[in-house]
Design an enzyme around this catalytic site. Sequence first.
Site, PDB file in Angstrom:
ATOM      1  CE1 TYR A 198      -8.564  14.622 -16.053  1.00 35.38           C
ATOM      2  CE2 TYR A 198     -10.763  14.124 -14.760  1.00 35.38           C
ATOM      3  CZ  TYR A 198      -9.847  14.982 -15.170  1.00 35.38           C
ATOM      4  OH  TYR A 198      -9.725  16.280 -14.627  1.00 35.38           O
ATOM      5  NE  ARG A 204     -20.977  18.105  -6.000  1.00 32.91           N
ATOM      6  CZ  ARG A 204     -19.858  18.046  -5.194  1.00 32.91           C
ATOM      7  NH1 ARG A 204     -20.121  17.615  -3.997  1.00 32.91           N
ATOM      8  NH2 ARG A 204     -18.688  18.516  -5.598  1.00 32.91           N
ATOM      9  NE  ARG A 255     -11.871  22.273 -14.901  1.00 34.27           N
ATOM     10  CZ  ARG A 255     -12.121  21.736 -13.567  1.00 34.27           C
ATOM     11  NH1 ARG A 255     -13.191  22.361 -12.641  1.00 34.27           N
ATOM     12  NH2 ARG A 255     -11.537  20.684 -13.218  1.00 34.27           N
ATOM     13  CG  PHE A 301      -9.575  10.124   6.873  1.00 33.10           C
ATOM     14  CD1 PHE A 301      -9.624  11.486   6.738  1.00 33.10           C
ATOM     15  CD2 PHE A 301      -8.869   9.629   5.605  1.00 33.10           C
ATOM     16  CE1 PHE A 301      -8.955  12.221   5.555  1.00 33.10           C
ATOM     17  CE2 PHE A 301      -8.230  10.205   4.692  1.00 33.10           C
ATOM     18  CZ  PHE A 301      -8.231  11.462   4.749  1.00 33.10           C
TER      19      PHE A 301
END
Length: 413
Positions: A168, A212, A225, A285
């Site tokens: 997933y 988290r 969920r 980044f």
Amino acid sequence: MGSLGTMLRHPDDFYPLLKLKIAVRHAGKQIPPEPHWSFCYSMLHKVSRSFALVIQQLDTDLRNAVCIFYLVLRALDTVEDDTSIPADVKVPILKAFHRHIYDRDWHFSCGTKEYKVLMDQIHHVSTAFLELGEGYKEAIEDITKRMGAGMAKFICKEVETVDDYDEYCHYVAGLVGLGLSKLFHASGKEDLAGDDISNSMGLFLQKTNIIRDYLEDINEIPKSRMFWPRQIWSKYVNKLEDLKDEENSDKAVQCLNDMVTNALIHVEDCLKYMSALRDPAIFRFCAIPQVMAIGTLAMCYNNIEVFRGVVKMRRGLTAKVIDRTRTMADVYRAFYDFATMLKSKVDMNDPNAKKTLSRLEIAQKACKDSGVLSTRKSYILKNQSRYNPALIALLFIILAIIFAYLSANRSNN
């Protein structure tokens, strides 16, 4: 910029916070004038201020490609996240999303708040997408197609095993890592990174978010969920939602620690990926979110507050990470620091203590082997409770000047 009390406890946070605030304002002014690009960058600031800030590190062409990549996947994610959409409607949309991004006339109303605006006006994103270079478009289409198919698969499939969990996370985040590697390569600035380590970059961030966000996901309306794998949580409680009950606090923390330990397996791959990057802008980044992730795991580990509210790094520490993550040496130092913080919280009575310590030691060894720690200056673990009189005095002077300036403006008005 954070409460005065917090800044007094951590006076060395003040300057990075000030720089961050200035950078956020600067990023907000860098919105292109064209209507479709203006919408895309304005929307980026609304759905993720932190990502909108980090993306400013990149050169214009690559920045545009990454912006559109993020918004396309955010739109795809909005469809997946909307629990009010029936599965027989949702699945075909997810599977065909890679084709919809070529169609300026297509839209699908779903989501809430800014996500609904994104979906209602997604033609702006499609217009911008069609202006990208062919290499960028091919990479975005490919990843969107694979991600949509993977999300569709998990609409009707529970996350039962750890393998399911990894699969997933691969679909919703590992593919983001692969996609970014393709975009970096298409820009001509980087070699194409291997799929395994690109996947790990995404999995590390996604697993951190899933850990988290336990409470937010489990309380989702109209339907919760559930992403924590049954193979892990069933060792501690009968139902995943039982972890938030006060009587299960001890078991909840043990389950949480098990989840964090699972996430740590990706650290070594992440360090390998970042150490191979050549372009400084692309490096920053990639590196800033990874340092934030290991920091968030250190905050969450052994912390019952994950099941009571929101656990995250204080803003001043976040500002320090953004300001000071510039080289691979900075990354090694930060990972070592946060691993040390996490290590100090390990209780040997925890059923996974030995496994946790083993994975932390592997991470710390990778950082030590870099050879940069002998000259390291920790900004994470040092000065956590010390007052610096000079900085405090400077802080009060600056605050007084700001207050006087605002008061004068108010009087003039």
